[in-house]
Design an enzyme around this catalytic site. Structure first.
Site, short mmCIF file in Angstrom:
data_model
loop_
_atom_site.label_atom_id
_atom_site.label_comp_id
_atom_site.label_asym_id
_atom_site.label_seq_id
_atom_site.Cartn_x
_atom_site.Cartn_y
_atom_site.Cartn_z
N ASN A 1 0.82 -1.20 0.00
CA ASN A 1 0.00 0.00 0.00
C ASN A 1 0.85 1.26 0.00
OD1 ASN A 1 -1.94 1.93 0.20
ND2 ASN A 1 -2.85 1.19 2.08
N ASP A 2 1.38 1.63 1.16
CA ASP A 2 2.12 2.89 1.28
C ASP A 2 3.28 2.99 0.29
OD1 ASP A 2 0.48 3.86 3.24
OD2 ASP A 2 1.69 3.04 4.88
N VAL A 3 3.90 1.86 -0.03
CA VAL A 3 5.07 1.90 -0.90
C VAL A 3 4.71 2.20 -2.36
CG1 VAL A 3 6.42 0.37 0.56
CG2 VAL A 3 5.08 -0.59 -1.29
#
Lengths: 465, 102
Positions: free
Chosen positions: A393-395
């Site tokens: 997700n965040d990456v």
């Protein structure tokens, strides 16, 4: 065995350990490297046995306890599932730490056996080394236990913070130094026990404010600590093998921590002082107005991929949780049968420990030359037809490149949004660990697949046939 | 004046940190997990100290207050040595190259 001969042999085992790490520069040489490590360990243990002068019947017990520990270790090594590797490594670190503490205690109680003086009159340098070894060992032990509990899910992965936390930690660290100083001047055994107790406490306090996604940094850091603890004991015992190994492991862990921090664009102190996410939650809630997303099913996903000529897979921690790596490999096999080029893109901090995703993909028989690191593959997204994000997700969040206000601004991310279309497997729209919305969800070329990663992958495979 | 042996050990220590630094930078990122498990296994060479501690008793008193800690440390270090090397071997055995069939 003469002291000179045994010292030379310890040096040999130290060199073999260096070669063991050197072997890991490529998968082909790695297995040989591991063998060097095993030989080095055999030499070190054998030399220790041979240099003991008095063969008391305690020797039999040494073999006995060695066998007990060895069987437990071998049993764990064969039984452990690959998804549990982060917990296993954290657990193993705690054992090294505790072993260092025990050796230091034994040396303190009975310094004659180690040639360090007599009780109450231990050589000053040895006492300092012993205190450092014991303190670092204790910190490694309690810190690793907390990391283990968090990874195992027994303890919540959320950061635990309270007021005055940093002041308390600073106070304890200062008290450790003061205690070491007084220990050296008084040789008091009660001070030694207090030093160990306080070190256990600080290890615990340092790790509780650190959240789940920062675990790669924590595990690497504890790896480093276990090395420094071993080196401290190595100085006490005047043992070259232990000093070399401690230095190797210490710097290895430190480098891994550095790589992990860089992967998140955060400073080491920022991670250690903890509380990422806690402060950003309010910000995430504020932007919660409904934005439209396109969601699809396995059929749509299969259609998109069938018509693609190249697909890039982006795995993350969610893949490990859903144990979807085998299902994923089967899907990729089907794609390859249709002459679609497939590669894997791994972000440095994907998963819960350095290299976590690579091990899982290797377990699922994915050839390692199809797996690429962020720098190697990031420019390929622009030319790829489909990006398949599974459990990350965040990456992948483009906000890290566009919004200077964002807490993850500046973090290197995978340029997933440059693909012609993006398939995002996720259970819900909830934000990732950093507590911020992922802009990628709302792009026109993104198709959200709301499902369990493993089930969705299996369904896509069915629809591809 | 004679040089304190401590200085020799310190030299070994400092140089080993540099060796470790360069060797570990050359480790490929895909093998970072095996790197952690193998460093864990080799740091258990602390078993050397544990054995000395365990044999610090004599025939009359095998389990003295100091040797008990030695025996405990042997168990812990042995778990790590066997567990660490074997799990590393298990992981490394999985890293395979693409089969060239086409």
């Amino acid at each position: 065995m003469s002291a000179n001969l045994s010292a030379s042999l310890y040096l040999v085992s130290g060199v073999l350990f260096i070669l063991a790490l050197r072997g890991l520069s490529s998968p082909e040489t790695s297995r040989q490297g591991n063998l060097f490590g095993i030989i080095g360990m055999l030499i070190a243990v054998t030399v220790t046995f041979l240099s003991v002068d008095n063969f008391s019947s305690g020797f039999i017990y040494v073999i006995f306890f060695l066998a007990i520990g060895g069987s437990i270790g071998a049993f764990i090594a064969y039984k452990i599932p690959m998804t549990a590797m982060p917990e296993l490594v954290a657990g193993f670190h705690s054992l090294v730490g505790l072993a260092a503490v025990f050796v230091a205690i034994s040396a303190f109680i009975n310094p004659e056996a180690f040639g360090l003086g007599t009780p109450g009159n231990i050589k000053l340098a040895s006492l300092i080394e012993m205190a450092i070894g014991a303190a670092v060992g204790a910190i490694t032990f309690s810190g690793s236990i907390i990391a283990f509990l968090k990874l195992q899910g027994i303890m919540s992965g959320a950061p635990i913070t309270f007021k005055g936390q940093h002041a308390l930690n600073a106070l304890i660290l200062v008290s450790i130094i003061v205690l070491t100083f007084y220990l050296c001047s008084t040789q008091s055994s009660s001070l030694f026990w207090i030093l160990i107790a306080v070190s256990f406490l600080i290890g615990f306090l340092i790790i509780i404010p650190i959240g789940g996604a920062d675990m790669p940094v924590v595990i690497s850091m504890l790896n480093s600590y276990s090395g420094w603890a071993a080196a401290g004991i190595g100085f006490t015992l005047e043992n070259t093998a232990l000093i070399i190994t401690g230095a190797l492991v210490g710097s290895s862990g430190a480098i891994l921590s550095y790589i992990m921090c860089k992967g998140m664009n955060r400073s080491f102190f920022n991670v250690i002082l903890g509380g990422f996410g806690a402060a950003d939650q309010s910000l995430g809630d504020k932007n919660k107005e409904q934005r439209p997303v396109k969601s699809g099913n396995a059929d749509d996903a299969a259609f998109l991929m069938k018509n693609a000529s190249s697909v890039i897979i982006v795995p993350g921690y969610g893949m490990a949780v859903a144990q979807a790596q085998h299902a994923l490999r089967e899907m990729v096999d089907t794609l390859k049968k249709n002459d679609i080029k497939v590669s894997y893109a791994i972000h440095p901090v994907a998963g819960r420990m350095p290299g976590h995703m690579n091990v899982l993909l290797a377990e699922a028989n994915v050839p390692y030359d199809e797996v690429f690191e962020l720098e190697e593959i990031n420019s390929d997204f622009a030319n790829a037809d489909v990006a398949f994000v599974i459990g990350a997700n965040d990456v992948t969040n483009p906000v890290a490149k566009t919004d200077p206000q964002s807490p993850i601004y500046g973090m290197p991310v995978l340029d997933v949004e440059k693909c012609k279309s993006v398939l995002f497997v996720k259970r819900s729209l909830s934000p990732g660990y950093a507590g911020i919305d992922n802009d990628l969800f709302y792009k026109d070329n993104t198709l959200m697949l709301f499902a369990d990663a493993k089930k969705m992958t299996e369904e896509i495979t069915k629809n591809l046939d | 004046m004679e040089i304190d042996p401590f200085i020799f050990r310190l030299s070994i220590f400092i140089l080993s940190i540099f060796v470790g630094y360069y060797v570990v930078w050359s480790v490929t990122p895909s093998l970072h997990t095996p790197l952690m498990s193998v460093t864990n296994a080799i740091s258990s060479v602390i078993i050397v100290g544990a054995i000395i501690a365990a044999l610090s008793g004599n025939d009359a008193v095998i389990f003295s207050s100091s040797s008990i800690y030695g025996f405990l440390a042997i168990v812990l270090a042995a778990i790590n040595i066997f567990g660490g090397f074997l799990v590393t071997q298990r992981m490394l055995a999985m890293y395979k190259k693409k089969k060239k069939e086409k």
